[in-house]
Enzyme design. Structure first.
Site, PDB file in Angstrom:
ATOM      1  N   ARG A  73      17.781  -0.547   3.514  1.00 23.83           N
ATOM      2  CA  ARG A  73      17.278  -1.638   2.662  1.00 23.83           C
ATOM      3  C   ARG A  73      16.535  -2.693   3.488  1.00 23.83           C
ATOM      4  O   ARG A  73      15.756  -3.480   2.972  1.00 23.83           O
ATOM      5  CB  ARG A  73      18.441  -2.240   1.855  1.00 23.83           C
ATOM      6  CG  ARG A  73      18.018  -3.284   0.847  1.00 23.83           C
ATOM      7  CD  ARG A  73      18.941  -3.377  -0.368  1.00 23.83           C
ATOM      8  NE  ARG A  73      20.343  -3.311  -0.035  1.00 23.83           N
ATOM      9  CZ  ARG A  73      21.060  -4.322   0.471  1.00 23.83           C
ATOM     10  NH1 ARG A  73      20.489  -5.474   0.705  1.00 23.83           N
ATOM     11  NH2 ARG A  73      22.343  -4.163   0.735  1.00 23.83           N
ATOM     12  N   TYR A 125      -2.924  -8.150 -15.628  1.00 22.93           N
ATOM     13  CA  TYR A 125      -2.122  -6.965 -15.936  1.00 22.93           C
ATOM     14  C   TYR A 125      -0.898  -7.399 -16.756  1.00 22.93           C
ATOM     15  O   TYR A 125      -0.206  -8.335 -16.382  1.00 22.93           O
ATOM     16  CB  TYR A 125      -1.699  -6.252 -14.642  1.00 22.93           C
ATOM     17  CG  TYR A 125      -0.672  -5.200 -14.912  1.00 22.93           C
ATOM     18  CD1 TYR A 125      -0.966  -4.129 -15.754  1.00 22.93           C
ATOM     19  CD2 TYR A 125       0.611  -5.285 -14.389  1.00 22.93           C
ATOM     20  CE1 TYR A 125      -0.015  -3.172 -16.060  1.00 22.93           C
ATOM     21  CE2 TYR A 125       1.560  -4.325 -14.683  1.00 22.93           C
ATOM     22  CZ  TYR A 125       1.237  -3.280 -15.516  1.00 22.93           C
ATOM     23  OH  TYR A 125       2.174  -2.340 -15.829  1.00 22.93           O
ATOM     24  N   ASP A 197      -4.492  -9.532  -6.827  1.00 22.02           N
ATOM     25  CA  ASP A 197      -4.074  -8.167  -7.119  1.00 22.02           C
ATOM     26  C   ASP A 197      -5.323  -7.291  -7.001  1.00 22.02           C
ATOM     27  O   ASP A 197      -6.202  -7.317  -7.856  1.00 22.02           O
ATOM     28  CB  ASP A 197      -3.486  -8.118  -8.538  1.00 22.02           C
ATOM     29  CG  ASP A 197      -2.999  -6.734  -8.928  1.00 22.02           C
ATOM     30  OD1 ASP A 197      -3.404  -5.746  -8.288  1.00 22.02           O
ATOM     31  OD2 ASP A 197      -2.224  -6.640  -9.900  1.00 22.02           O
ATOM     32  N   LYS A 222      -1.193   3.506  -7.871  1.00 22.39           N
ATOM     33  CA  LYS A 222      -2.500   3.841  -8.459  1.00 22.39           C
ATOM     34  C   LYS A 222      -3.360   4.562  -7.420  1.00 22.39           C
ATOM     35  O   LYS A 222      -2.999   5.628  -6.971  1.00 22.39           O
ATOM     36  CB  LYS A 222      -3.149   2.572  -9.005  1.00 22.39           C
ATOM     37  CG  LYS A 222      -2.192   1.677  -9.798  1.00 22.39           C
ATOM     38  CD  LYS A 222      -1.686   2.323 -11.066  1.00 22.39           C
ATOM     39  CE  LYS A 222      -0.636   1.454 -11.728  1.00 22.39           C
ATOM     40  NZ  LYS A 222      -0.059   2.022 -12.925  1.00 22.39           N
TER      41      LYS A 222
HETATM   42  C1  LIG Z   1      -3.513  -4.174 -11.789  1.00 23.30           C
HETATM   43  C2  LIG Z   1      -2.072  -3.752 -11.741  1.00 23.30           C
HETATM   44  N1  LIG Z   1      -1.207  -4.447 -10.992  1.00 23.30           N
HETATM   45  C3  LIG Z   1       0.097  -4.118 -10.923  1.00 23.30           C
HETATM   46  C4  LIG Z   1       0.604  -3.047 -11.641  1.00 23.30           C
HETATM   47  C5  LIG Z   1       2.076  -2.735 -11.571  1.00 23.30           C
HETATM   48  O1  LIG Z   1       2.299  -1.615 -10.783  1.00 23.30           O
HETATM   49  P1  LIG Z   1       3.623  -0.697 -10.975  1.00 23.30           P
HETATM   50  O2  LIG Z   1       3.466   0.036 -12.264  1.00 23.30           O
HETATM   51  O3  LIG Z   1       3.647   0.164  -9.748  1.00 23.30           O
HETATM   52  O4  LIG Z   1       4.784  -1.637 -11.013  1.00 23.30           O
HETATM   53  C6  LIG Z   1      -0.261  -2.294 -12.424  1.00 23.30           C
HETATM   54  C7  LIG Z   1       0.253  -1.151 -13.212  1.00 23.30           C
HETATM   55  O5  LIG Z   1      -0.427  -0.587 -14.038  1.00 23.30           O
HETATM   56  C8  LIG Z   1      -1.629  -2.656 -12.480  1.00 23.30           C
HETATM   57  O6  LIG Z   1      -2.498  -1.969 -13.233  1.00 23.30           O
END
Ligand SMILES: Cc1ncc(COP(=O)(O)O)c(C=O)c1O
Length: 400
Positions: A73, A125, A197, A222
């Site tokens: 961890r 998001y 992000d 992704k």
């Molecule tokens: C732009 C963006 N940021 C963060 C996330 C969150 O990622 P996770 O699904 O791995 O938690 C997503 C998920 O679709 C996303 O599209």
């Protein structure tokens, strides 16, 4: 705590060695992405990195850490390789990987003191919208949203307690583009940090830290993983502010949203081909966007690569290509959008993005109560198939 330091020193050594190479050899992104975190295994000479699954590591009688690791961890060698690699590809001084993109974002927000205010861009998001609306108030943190593309709206939305500005670019799902240099300047003038992000662009197409951004977040689930088979998240810091790094380390350790060794290994493997994949994703997406933009059955196409996209000039300046996501709105509203989604043969109706296969999603249906997605919007993750096949599939679905 004495047990922390040898491990951290070792981590830092790996990172600095790579950065020294990078400087000396003027390495390009593609080269860094292939080699970062890829030191030959000293025990066996293996070229592909080993996956260390051990949850625990031998320590001394007083919990000394002679091998650099103590417990999974806190960190493990496979995770360290990925962190080294992500810091190198983003041009940052430190990286932290997590169990998911949401875990990475939540961890950052949990380092903020109660009473802080976070300013988000209005298109966000939806998972982070949920965090902002349902969780931050419970943690004593204020959240609000504004159009960060509008300087006056941004200035008006800043509060004395604003500690963090949070933006995506391109945004999910509207694919808006934000000028990162301008927002970073506004944040810093106010004494706040800017977190971006960068999931949709990836470091192959956009390097926010070079533009003054303080923290880059990725859902490595992704494009970085790239094959719809691994979940992960990451934060990369422009400067290794020891206090912030210690707080992030602590949140991850104490709350436990760590990246598993196997997932770290898969994301590292995905990184090796990221540059090639993003070139193809972006070329395919441009072909799809151009084909859709000329159709009478389509009311609007959102893709930063189209010259009439409001963020096109900014995207040209701050991105190497315009990314692999296309959102569009079939003429005829929500019902027609659902019909189009149901008629597609190659595009799968599925959530997520960034894999080799093309996916489509009616975001308003998928997001539910917190959604601000227009009811007629379809979001497409353009995969690595031949672009003519993708365009043909879309056109037959639009024609009905
Ligand atoms: C732009 C963006 N940021 C963060 C996330 C969150 O990622 P996770 O699904 O791995 O938690 C997503 C998920 O679709 C996303 O599209």
């Amino acid at each position: 705590m004495s047990i922390g330091s040898p491990r951290k020193l070792w981590r830092r050594r790996l990172l600095l060695e790579f950065k020294a190479d990078e400087k000396g050899g003027n390495l390009r992104f593609e080269t860094i992405a292939v080699h970062a975190g890829g030191a030959v295994d000293p025990a066996t000479g293996a070229v592909a990195p080993p996956i260390h699954l051990s949850t625990t590591f031998e320590h001394g009688p007083a919990a000394e850490v002679p091998h650099g690791y103590l417990y999974i961890r806190e960190g493990n060698p496979t995770q360290t390789r990925l962190e080294q690699a992500l810091a190198a590809v983003e041009g940052g001084e430190a990286a932290f990987v997590f169990a998911s993109g949401m875990a990475a974002g939540a961890a950052y927000l949990q380092t903020l003191p109660a009473g802080a205010h976070v300013l988000f861009h209005r298109d966000l998001y939806y998972g982070f919208r949920v965090l902002a609306q349902d969780y931050l108030p419970r943690w004593g943190i204020e959240a609000s949203a504004a159009d960060l593309g509008d300087d006056a709206a941004l200035a008006a939305a800043l509060r004395p307690a604003t500690r963090l500005i949070w933006a995506e670019t391109p945004t999910n799902p509207l694919l808006e583009v934000l000028d990162l240099r301008r927002i970073a300047e506004a944040a810093h003038a106010h004494g706040a940090l800017l977190l971006v992000d960068g999931t949709l662009a990836t470091p192959a197409l956009q390097r926010p830290l070079d533009l003054g951004v303080d923290v880059v977040l990725h859902a490595t689930t992704k494009y970085l993983g790239g094959h719809s088979d691994v979940q992960g998240g990451a934060l990369v810091l422009r400067r290794r502010d020891p206090e912030l790094a210690a707080r992030l380390d602590r949140v991850r350790h104490d709350l436990g949203a760590v990246a598993s060794p196997f997932n770290s290994w898969l994301v590292l493997r995905g990184l090796r081909s990221l540059a090639c994949r993003m070139e193809r994703h972006a070329a395919n997406a441009l072909a799809v966007a151009v084909a859709l933009a000329g159709r009478p059955e389509v009311a609007a196409v959102h893709y930063p690569g189209l010259p009439d996209h409001p963020g096109h000039e900014i995207a040209r300046r701050q991105m190497r290509a315009f990314g692999g996501m296309v959102s569009f709105r079939p003429a005829g509203g929500r019902e027609q959008a659902l019909r189009v989604a149901s008629r597609l043969r190659l595009f799968l109706n599925a959530t997520s993005l960034g894999g080799t296969e093309s996916l489509i999603e009616h975001r308003a249906s998928a997001e539910g109560a917190h959604s601000t997605a227009p009811p007629d919007l379809l979001r497409a993750s353009i995969g690595l198939e031949h672009p003519d096949d993708l365009v043909a599939d879309l056109l037959q679905a639009l024609a009905g």
